[in-house]
Design a protein around this motif. Structure first.
Motif, mmCIF file in Angstrom:
data_model
loop_
_atom_site.group_PDB
_atom_site.id
_atom_site.type_symbol
_atom_site.label_atom_id
_atom_site.label_comp_id
_atom_site.label_asym_id
_atom_site.label_seq_id
_atom_site.Cartn_x
_atom_site.Cartn_y
_atom_site.Cartn_z
ATOM 1 N N LEU A 34 0.834 -1.374 0.006
ATOM 2 C CA LEU A 34 -0.013 -0.088 -0.126
ATOM 3 C C LEU A 34 0.830 1.422 0.129
ATOM 4 O O LEU A 34 0.694 2.227 -0.799
ATOM 5 C CB LEU A 34 -0.789 0.130 1.263
ATOM 6 N N ALA A 35 1.774 1.319 0.780
ATOM 7 C CA ALA A 35 2.709 2.548 0.812
ATOM 8 C C ALA A 35 3.246 2.511 -0.321
ATOM 9 O O ALA A 35 3.509 3.617 -0.912
ATOM 10 C CB ALA A 35 3.893 2.384 1.900
ATOM 11 N N HIS A 36 3.689 1.485 -1.196
ATOM 12 C CA HIS A 36 4.422 1.596 -2.213
ATOM 13 C C HIS A 36 3.682 2.362 -3.416
ATOM 14 O O HIS A 36 3.947 3.077 -4.064
ATOM 15 C CB HIS A 36 4.873 -0.019 -2.701
ATOM 16 N N LEU A 37 2.514 1.757 -3.438
ATOM 17 C CA LEU A 37 1.332 2.264 -4.433
ATOM 18 C C LEU A 37 1.083 3.713 -4.117
ATOM 19 O O LEU A 37 0.872 4.663 -4.981
ATOM 20 C CB LEU A 37 0.073 1.423 -4.409
ATOM 21 N N ALA A 38 0.790 3.870 -2.951
ATOM 22 C CA ALA A 38 0.546 5.525 -2.267
ATOM 23 C C ALA A 38 1.658 6.286 -2.841
ATOM 24 O O ALA A 38 1.387 7.444 -3.535
ATOM 25 C CB ALA A 38 0.333 5.618 -0.920
ATOM 26 N N TRP A 39 2.830 6.104 -2.566
ATOM 27 C CA TRP A 39 3.849 7.185 -3.000
ATOM 28 C C TRP A 39 4.349 7.253 -4.398
ATOM 29 O O TRP A 39 4.439 8.266 -4.943
ATOM 30 C CB TRP A 39 5.254 6.655 -2.167
ATOM 31 N N LYS A 40 3.993 6.031 -5.147
ATOM 32 C CA LYS A 40 4.120 5.841 -6.596
ATOM 33 C C LYS A 40 3.133 6.963 -7.322
ATOM 34 O O LYS A 40 3.403 7.594 -8.217
ATOM 35 C CB LYS A 40 3.995 4.344 -7.137
ATOM 36 N N GLY A 41 1.789 6.733 -6.761
ATOM 37 C CA GLY A 41 0.958 7.507 -7.180
ATOM 38 C C GLY A 41 1.203 9.115 -6.860
ATOM 39 O O GLY A 41 0.924 9.761 -7.615
ATOM 40 N N ILE A 100 -10.016 -2.258 -7.562
ATOM 41 C CA ILE A 100 -11.677 -2.053 -8.361
ATOM 42 C C ILE A 100 -11.112 -0.942 -9.174
ATOM 43 O O ILE A 100 -11.669 -0.974 -10.466
ATOM 44 C CB ILE A 100 -12.607 -1.801 -7.267
ATOM 45 N N VAL A 101 -10.859 0.316 -8.635
ATOM 46 C CA VAL A 101 -10.656 1.507 -9.427
ATOM 47 C C VAL A 101 -9.668 1.474 -10.621
ATOM 48 O O VAL A 101 -9.872 1.664 -11.872
ATOM 49 C CB VAL A 101 -10.060 2.661 -8.551
ATOM 50 N N VAL A 158 -4.233 9.413 0.631
ATOM 51 C CA VAL A 158 -3.840 8.328 0.106
ATOM 52 C C VAL A 158 -4.906 7.944 -0.919
ATOM 53 O O VAL A 158 -4.459 7.408 -1.961
ATOM 54 C CB VAL A 158 -3.925 7.361 1.106
ATOM 55 N N CYS A 159 -6.061 8.110 -0.858
ATOM 56 C CA CYS A 159 -7.097 7.780 -1.800
ATOM 57 C C CYS A 159 -6.584 8.600 -3.124
ATOM 58 O O CYS A 159 -6.765 8.291 -4.468
ATOM 59 C CB CYS A 159 -8.374 7.908 -1.326
ATOM 60 N N GLY A 178 -5.367 7.330 -6.771
ATOM 61 C CA GLY A 178 -6.295 7.705 -7.984
ATOM 62 C C GLY A 178 -7.765 7.296 -7.720
ATOM 63 O O GLY A 178 -8.754 7.097 -8.704
ATOM 64 N N VAL A 179 -8.141 6.954 -6.345
ATOM 65 C CA VAL A 179 -9.746 6.679 -6.302
ATOM 66 C C VAL A 179 -10.599 7.862 -6.321
ATOM 67 O O VAL A 179 -11.515 8.084 -6.724
ATOM 68 C CB VAL A 179 -9.649 5.966 -4.782
ATOM 69 N N THR A 180 -9.942 9.162 -5.910
ATOM 70 C CA THR A 180 -10.651 10.244 -5.989
ATOM 71 C C THR A 180 -9.748 11.292 -6.876
ATOM 72 O O THR A 180 -8.529 11.121 -7.137
ATOM 73 C CB THR A 180 -10.831 11.137 -4.687
#
Lengths: 595, 1096
Positions: free
Chosen positions: B321-328, B367-368, B389-390, B394-396
């Motif tokens: 999750l951290a990986h994805l969040a920072w990448k985003g 899902i997103v 985070v969201c 890319g969730v919002t």
């Protein structure tokens, strides 16, 4: 081209009843049929009183319960109590219309009842399930009445004199005349004013305008008007599409392309109509214009035989032998049965009239009429005569009579089975025996009915209902039950007695002590017909709680009790709202006796 | 519970969740059983556990033991009752039911219409055969199925089902053998875990029955237990039960009276009475309590685990999750992550890790991501969604840097409640997302949430009316007379209006039965989008059944049930506006514009805000409603955060809390802003001291009254309408005392309490408002810069929004968009743009075939597909090439979509009528040219008025004119003004206007005031109808398509209302709706259909 006079009797089933029971004119009358949804009104007649609150919208096809609720809102609940509710009897309606057709033969010999287009026999929005129109072929006969206008008017007023509201129209075809009769106002408006009515008094004109809620009661359509041959806007062209008796779907389709009137349809080429509409449309149109003949079918009753014997001198009934009268009657009846038997029919309803002798100066007295009805068509003059004699014994006959007339009112097909050539002893005799037994039974039934009256003889049929007194209905014996009984027979576990009083009989109070000991238990002693019974054994209780949808909830605990004398009774305790354990005798009823 | 002399547990009890077969709520049954001192109560509904969670909650409260069970009706044996003895038994029960439902759906799909095998039925008159053709929702089980799942289950076989003999008396010897055989079979399956249930109901032969029962028991060695086959908690429900039985059989009570139970004994009896009734069977009553004692299972034992996320090897979920969040984050902020965002993300990640919600966030991300890959527009909302985070995931699309907002209520430590993320998807494409979830998590582990559809007033009146034998016409009339806001108390009045006497016998029965029936569950539907996912088998947790929609399954519990048991769900919702925005983006790109996305629409465009401030917002997301439109000119939004406030302020919460006007005054500088203390200032500063968001109200409770955040949230939930009363008072005291203790004024404290109360149910969290505000801005931008594309996109996404196609088109035309009618030779299925050559000019909007009333999409697409082979020249040509039938051709003709074939509308209908559906049946005539031109000369031409009304009837809109134009002369004669002219009148002036009713709205906040929007050829007007005026209006006028309004002008800033003093159904065009007392008099083609969209 022929000329047809149509007499329309709006809401005939109601009108018929009002003629038979004039006292109903002051009440709301509903004609109902039992269907699966309950009692449905077939016809209704909101009587002439103005509603207290708003227009009562009681339409055919409503349930009786709903109609009552509407009536109560419009007129108050008193109206509901006054309302007369009668079971639908389309056979009787048709029969009465046939009778009327017979009297209408005075206008012209060929009188027929309108035929119903196929598929229109269910209760529709207009609720018509029985024919309401008579067609009379008056080609060339109007002259006797001073023209077509006077003829139509005479017809309307003749029927009015009998208490019937009728609307009359004359046109070239039965369909056109029927349409005009349903819309006499429109026709009259379109009619050119050339034909004045000089013989009508001003009072009569006022009466006419006022009659029938502002409806004109009669109209005459000029010859050829239904065909639009000359392209002139003829009298009938302005009538709404409904006048053609089309299917509702076809009417919707025509409306959609902008056609609202009979004239609009007539203007369309027949070929393009046929390509777009179901066959019924073209047929109805052809009947309307006369391109397709619609025969006038006389009702069966018109052709039924009758016979009469007039005495040269008034006959004093007291002075003659009863057997002689019977012989005379039997001869007359035979005159009627012979032609019927040839057609394979027998008599179901026979009317005998004794015309009283008129002494000079006295007003004519009404004839004494005896109706003899049978449960099975009969061709036996002896049997029929006997039935009449049974009735004669109970009637007050005029002292002197001038004539005796016998008239067949209704007939039915006689069951005749071919006898086997060689009767095998075993089953042949038993079949014959069964046949003769059935004949004997029907003879017995007819005799009983003759002596007690037809309603007194009936056959109970079980109906699925938890409340015992509603768990059966009375049907005329030997006929299949009218209307479907509701569903399968109730799978009640409880046993039912052979004999039940018409309504539960309250048990009489005992001088000492209560009827029962335990608040929930069966009675120990009870009094019935002055006799005190002691209970030896009791079964139960069987609890019935039901009927909330047709009145107050019925709540009862039934017991089968055997007394010390060996009699078995069916008793119940009414479970009241005030304390179910109430054991006062007022809450105990007798509801049957076991054999 | 005190020692009692007759220990008894009712083990066979049907609640109203066995739809139409029980006449009491589970809560009522549980409450009554507790009051009677039962040891326990088993709810054994017909193959369903839907009501069990409610019963569980009620039983806990009432302090009675609940036994979980079900009545099963195997196809090859008599009905049997099973109870869950332990957790394993419960799992087996759930799996068994799931199996049965799945099988039933398969069978129904294989052979639709075949009747199920006959089976023994109850002896007591209520056979449980479903009417034929209703097998779809059934549970199809065999003895073998039950045997396979018998572990952990106890069983009871009601003997009453066997007793009826085919010949001879009831309870004869002939059924004895059959019965003992079946019992032996069950005995073989359940061993000593089964009993025979003895049930009697004062049938008159109770003694014989009991004797027979004990004989059976002696012969088989199966012990007897007493039971009641209970259908309702009190005797007084008998009429309701009879009524439900009638509805189940599709008849009237009178019509099916033979099938009704003979008495009302199927209620919960007093224990002494039961003891007395079963005196002949010693031990049977006590045995019921013993069986209940053996059932140790309780729903509290259920443990729920969220599915573990799929994580690349070598990483924990937390690291992933951290990986994805920072990448985003790096992708979102290519120029470098702002410090504020960096802090937020770090903080949030720590919190998520602490609470163990990584898997949940990874699921949502997954899902997103799927939706993005498929090009499905989506947006998350809900408290957790609007986190940094969201945004990074890319969730919002709401940039935490762009908004100066702190997301206080994110994921609270104290509440052990699931984080809340709703995701909106394009409504046409959400199914793809749902199917993806099923595939990813497996059908055994994912299912949709159920929604229990309950009887509302209208449906209750319909069913009760029908069962009492009231004609369908009148029932319909009555049902349409009922406004949605009506309660049972208003039913008598409505009855009288419909022409039925409310105090007549029928009227009284109707009112009383409807009163009892409202709120009863009616059938099981599916929730708008809640998906439940589990780590282990979902079918261990609850029965899962196929939904009516193919490819979907639903768990038998609804949202509240899941909440009660702490089960997480992700809401995948369908949002029409997303579809429209996507479509508009595509249309703009196709017309030569840029390819836009939600994030690339130019931000903070002043032209857009200017347009919004004018309330020129027809079609714009959210702010197009009457209430919003009247607020816009007062609020005059200037930036994105103003839109967030605009979305949140016009909500029942702020309106009921009386916060709107203070906010407006302070914003206009008419009122000073003051704060009792600094803590409160911090909470309320951004909304000028007025709490507008749910989070603020909760925070207030924390900082002003010393609540813990967890308590504050309990408070919010306690305010919800369905929660128990009494709790609110406790919170009220606590809140006010807390504030007084902190030196705040009582007046202020009461005010805060009222505000929180308002927010309880109808508040908008800031996070929701922010997500919505983005869609508001994007749709407004599209409307402002690409009105043609925007309108086309809205038309293609119907039904949605506040306005019908007619108003959308009318508005577009008012903004200079040229609109062309739908035509078979020019239109696609959806509305399209026809691009003009000259640059700078707006493209022309061509309406799609979707506007044609009655035309199916499949047929429409066939027409479009057949067109490349050359234009259609004749109706016959069209019918043959597009393979459409007569009805479809008629629909097209009626809608005027055949104009390019050179046919007038009526002529086209006439031509279509003669079309043969199967030309091969008339081979000789098929090629015959039978449409000679003179034949239709008899057809009258349509008047312009008929044309316009036909347009309205067939497409809901007309490009030719307005129906009222043709009535103008007559209206003018009655002093009726044009709406445009009326809008210029001064305050208080009396006026009469008339128009088509477009919208009827009765907000819960408006104290029964009804808001109407009516339209004539010059414009639309807002009508305010007070309750007294409405009740003085007769029912024909209420439902009239066209209303004539008499009233006074009321001006509020730029907004003009007419406060009605009298309403009339207008003459001529208006009298369309058929009512009970007046059969239709006017021919259908000149009557205008009702256009109104009702939000009552």
């Amino acid at each position: 081209m022929s000329r047809i006079m149509t007499i329309w009797l709006p809401r005939w089933p109601v009108q018929r009843r009002l003629v038979e029971k004039p006292e109903w004119r002051k009440r709301p009358v509903f004609v109902c049929r039992r269907e699966n949804r309950g009692l449905m009104t077939v016809m209704s007649w909101a009587w002439a009183e103005p509603p207290k609150r708003r227009r009562a919208a009681i339409r055919p096809g409503m349930s009786l319960a709903e109609a009552m609720a509407v009536l109560a809102l419009a007129y108050g609940s008193a109206a509901c109590h006054a309302a007369e509710i009668d079971a639908d009897d389309s056979a009787a309606d048709a029969e009465a219309l046939g009778q009327l057709a017979r009297t209408c033969r005075r206008f012209a010999p060929l009188v027929g009842i309108e035929s119903m287009p196929a598929g229109r026999r269910t209760v529709g929005p207009e609720g018509v399930t029985t024919p309401e129109c008579l067609h009379i072929d008056v080609t060339g006969t109007a002259g006797f009445f001073g023209g077509e206008g006077p003829l139509a008017r005479t017809a309307a007023w003749t029927l009015a004199a009998r208490g019937l509201h009728a609307r009359v129209a004359i046109a070239d075809t039965p369909a056109a005349a029927r349409a005009a009769a349903h819309h006499t106002n429109l026709v009259a408006r379109a009619e050119p004013r050339r034909e004045a009515e000089p013989e009508m008094s001003p009072a009569a004109v006022v009466a006419r305008v006022r009659s029938g809620r502002g409806h004109r009661r009669w109209a005459v359509v000029p010859p050829g008007a239904q065909r639009l041959a000359r392209g002139e806007a003829a009298v009938l062209a302005g009538l709404p599409l409904e006048a053609l008796r089309l299917e509702p779907a076809a009417i919707d389709m025509l409306r959609e392309v902008g056609i609202d009137t009979v004239g609009g349809v007539l203007r369309l080429p027949a070929k393009s109509l046929a390509a777009r509409f179901p066959a019924g449309v073209a047929e109805r149109l052809a009947e309307f214009t006369g391109a397709r003949a619609e025969p006038i079918m006389p009702p069966r009753g018109i052709e039924l035989p009758q016979a009469a014997h007039a005495f040269e001198l008034p006959l004093s009934l007291a002075s003659v032998n009863e057997a002689a009268i019977a012989t005379l009657l039997e001869g007359l009846v035979r005159q009627c049965t012979t032609p019927l038997a040839a057609r394979g029919e027998g008599i179901v309803l026979l009317q005998v009239r004794f015309e009283p002798a008129t002494s000079l100066g006295a007003t004519t007295a009404a004839p004494t009429v005896i109706d003899a009805g049978l449960f099975r068509p009969s061709t036996s003059p002896r049997h029929l005569t006997e039935l009449v004699r049974l009735r004669m014994g109970r009637m007050k006959l005029p002292r002197e009579i001038e004539a005796v007339a016998v008239e067949v009112v209704a007939t039915g097909p006689v069951e005749c089975r071919q006898r086997p050539l060689f009767d095998t002893a075993s089953d042949g005799s038993s079949r014959q025996a069964a046949e003769s037994r059935a004949a004997e039974v029907s003879l017995l039934l007819d005799r009983l009915a003759g002596r007690l009256g037809r309603p007194a003889v009936y056959e109970p049929r079980p109906v699925a209902d938890a409340q015992p007194e509603h768990a059966w209905i009375a049907t005329p014996p030997g006929r299949p039950a009218a209307g479907g009984s509701a569903g399968p027979a109730l799978r009640a576990a409880g046993r039912r007695p052979v004999w039940m009083p018409p309504r539960p009989v309250p048990l009489e109070p005992l001088q000492a002590g209560p009827v029962a000991v335990a608040p929930d238990g069966p009675p120990l002693r009870f009094r019935l017909g002055g006799v005190v019974h002691k209970v030896a054994e009791a079964h139960g209780p069987e609890r019935i709680e039901t009927a909330w949808w047709r009145g107050p909830t019925v709540r009862r605990d039934y017991y089968i009790v055997e007394t010390e004398s060996g009699a078995r009774f069916w008793l119940f305790r009414r479970l009241g709202g005030r304390g179910a354990g109430n054991s006062r005798s007022g809450n105990w009823f007798l509801h049957g006796v076991f054999a | 519970m005190t020692h009692n002399a007759w220990p008894y547990a009712e083990l066979h009890c049907t609640s109203n969740f066995s739809f139409l077969q029980g006449a009491s709520h589970p809560e009522e049954l549980v409450g009554r059983a507790a009051a009677l001192g039962y040891e326990a109560l088993a709810i054994t509904d017909r193959a369903t556990l839907t009501g069990i969670v409610r019963a569980h909650g009620a039983a806990k409260q009432a302090g009675i033991k609940l036994v979980v069970g079900a009545q099963l009706e195997p196809v090859d044996a008599a009905p049997i009752i099973v109870w869950a003895a332990d957790r394993a038994g419960y799992s087996n029960l759930c799996r068994l039911l799931t199996h049965g439902y799945t099988r039933a759906a398969e069978v129904a799909a294989e052979s639709s219409g075949r009747r199920s095998a006959p089976r023994p039925t109850d002896a007591d008159g209520d056979d449980d055969d479903e009417p034929a053709g209703r097998t779809a929702g059934a549970c199809l089980l065999t003895c073998d199925d039950i045997a396979r799942h018998a572990h952990g289950l106890l069983a009871g076989v009601p003997l009453a089902a066997f007793g009826r003999g085919d010949h001879g008396g009831p309870f004869g010897d002939d059924r004895l053998r059959d019965t003992t055989e079946q019992l032996a079979h069950w005995r073989w399956i359940f061993d000593e875990r089964m009993w025979a249930l003895a049930e009697v109901a004062l049938g008159g032969d109770d003694t014989e029955r009991l004797e027979w029962f004990s004989r059976v028991a002696r012969l088989t060695g199966v012990p007897l237990a007493a039971a009641g086959d209970v259908r309702y908690h009190e005797r007084s429900r008998l009429p309701l039960f009879d009524m439900l039985t009638a509805t189940r059989h599709g008849g009237t009570v009178e019509g099916i009276r033979g099938r009704l139970l003979a008495n009302g004994e199927r209620h919960l009896h007093e224990r002494w009475r039961i003891a007395e009734r079963f005196a002949a069977l010693p031990g049977a009553v006590e045995r019921s309590a013993e069986i209940a004692a053996r059932c140790t299972f309780s729903l509290d034992q259920l443990k729920y685990e969220y599915p573990a996320a799929t994580v690349p090897p070598g990483r924990t979920a937390s690291e992933q999750l951290a990986h994805l969040a920072w990448k985003g984050a790096h992708k979102r902020y290519p120029a470098g992550i702002p410090e504020k965002v960096r802090e937020l993300v770090t903080h949030e990640l720590a919190l998520i890790a602490e609470l163990g919600y990584e898997a949940y966030f990874l699921t949502v991300f997954d899902i997103v991501r799927f939706a993005r890959r498929r090009g499905i527009l989506c947006q998350g909302r809900g408290s957790a969604a609007n986190s940094a985070v969201c945004y990074c995931l890319g969730v919002t699309s709401v940039d935490p840097a762009r908004m100066n907002v702190l997301f206080e209520r994110f994921v609270s430590r104290e509440r052990c409640e699931a984080p809340d993320i709703d995701i909106d998807f394009e409504h046409h494409r959400r199914e793809e997302v749902l199917q993806y979830i099923y595939e990813t998590y497996g059908r055994d582990r994912a299912a949709m949430t159920a929604e229990v559809i309950s009887y509302r007033l209208r449906s209750a009146v319909r069913d009760v009316g029908k069962s009492l034998g009231i004609s369908l016409d009148r029932v319909d009339a009555l049902a349409t007379l009922l406004d949605v806001g009506d309660s049972v108390a208003e039913l008598p009045t409505r009855l009288a209006e419909a022409g039925l006497d409310p105090v007549s016998d029928t009227g009284t029965r109707l009112v009383s039965l409807v009163g009892q029936l409202v709120g009863f569950p009616r059938h099981l539907g599916q929730h708008v989008g809640g998906m439940v996912m589990t780590q282990d088998w979902l079918t261990d947790l609850a029965p899962v059944q196929p939904a009516t929609m193919p490819g979907r399954t639903i768990v038998q519990w609804d949202k509240n049930d899941l909440d009660e048991l702490g089960i997480l769900k992700v809401d995948c919702l369908a949002l029409g506006m997303l579809t429209a925005i996507h479509r508009a983006f595509d249309l703009v790109a196709a017309a030569g514009g840029p390819q836009l996305t939600l994030a690339t629409v130019p931000a903070e465009d002043p032209a857009v805000y200017e347009m919004i401030s004018r309330a020129d917002t027809v079609g714009v997301f959210q702010i197009e409603s009457r209430a919003q439109m009247s607020m816009l000119p007062r609020l005059k939004p200037q930036c994105f955060y103003d839109l967030v406030i605009e979305v949140a302020i016009v909500r029942p919460g702020p309106i009921q809390g009386n916060m709107v006007h203070p906010y407006l005054r302070r914003r206009a500088g008419e009122e000073p802003v003051s704060y009792p203390n600094d803590a409160i200032r911090e909470v309320l500063e951004k909304t000028l001291g007025v709490p507008l968001f749910q989070e603020q109200a909760m925070r207030l409770a924390v900082v002003a009254a010393g609540f813990t955040p967890g308590e504050a949230d309990q408070l919010r939930r306690a305010m919800g309408a369905w929660r128990r009363p009494g709790v609110i008072d406790e919170f009220h005291r606590k809140l006010v005392d807390g504030m007084l203790a902190r030196g705040l004024a009582r007046e202020f404290a009461e005010q805060v309490f009222n505000q929180i109360r308002g927010f309880g149910e109808y508040g908008f969290p800031e996070s929701h408002a922010a997500s919505f505000a983005l869609l508001v801005y994007v749709s407004a931008w599209l409307k402002c810069h690409h009105p043609a594309a925007f309108t086309a996109a809205l038309l293609g996404s119907q039904p949605m929004g506040f306005y019908a196609p007619a108003q959308l088109v009318r508005d577009a035309r008012a903004h200079g968009v040229r609109v062309l009618p739908a035509d078979v030779n020019a239109s696609d299925w959806h509305a399209t743009l026809e691009v003009r050559q000259s640059a700078g000019e707006q493209p022309t909007l061509r309406l799609g075939l979707e506007q044609v009333y009655g035309l199916g999409e499949a047929e429409g697409q066939r027409i479009v597909a057949a067109r490349p082979n050359g234009p259609f020249r004749l109706p016959r040509d069209l019918a043959r090439r597009a393979k459409i039938d007569r009805e479809t051709l008629l629909h097209l003709a009626r809608a005027g979509a055949l104009t390019s074939l050179g046919l007038s509308r009526r002529r086209a209908v006439w031509e279509a009528m003669q079309h043969q559906e199967r030309p091969h049946q008339r081979p000789l005539l098929a090629e015959l040219d039978d449409d000679d031109d003179e034949e239709a000369d008899g057809l009258p031409l349509m008047t312009p008025q008929e044309e316009v009304i036909a347009d309205y009837r067939t497409g809901g809109l007309s490009l030719e004119g307005h129906p009222l134009t043709f009535e103008r002369e007559r209206l003018a004669a009655r002093d009726v003004l044009e709406i445009a002219a009326a809008a210029d009148l001064p305050e208080g002036r009396r006026v009469r206007v008339a128009g088509i009713t477009l919208v009827r709205q009765r907000p819960a906040t408006a104290k029964g005031i009804l808001f109407l929007t009516i339209e004539d050829e010059t414009g639309a007007a807002n009508i305010v109808v007070r309750p007294d005026v409405w009740s003085a209006t007769d029912h024909a006028a209420r439902r009239a398509a066209v209303l004539l309004v008499e009233g006074r002008i009321q001006r509020r800033g730029a907004v003009v209302h007419v406060v009605a003093t009298k309403l009339e159904g207008a003459i001529g065009v208006g009298a369309a709706k058929r009512t009970a007392s007046d059969p239709p008099a006017a021919p259908a083609r000149t009557a205008l259909p009702r256009m109104s969209r009702d939000f009552c």
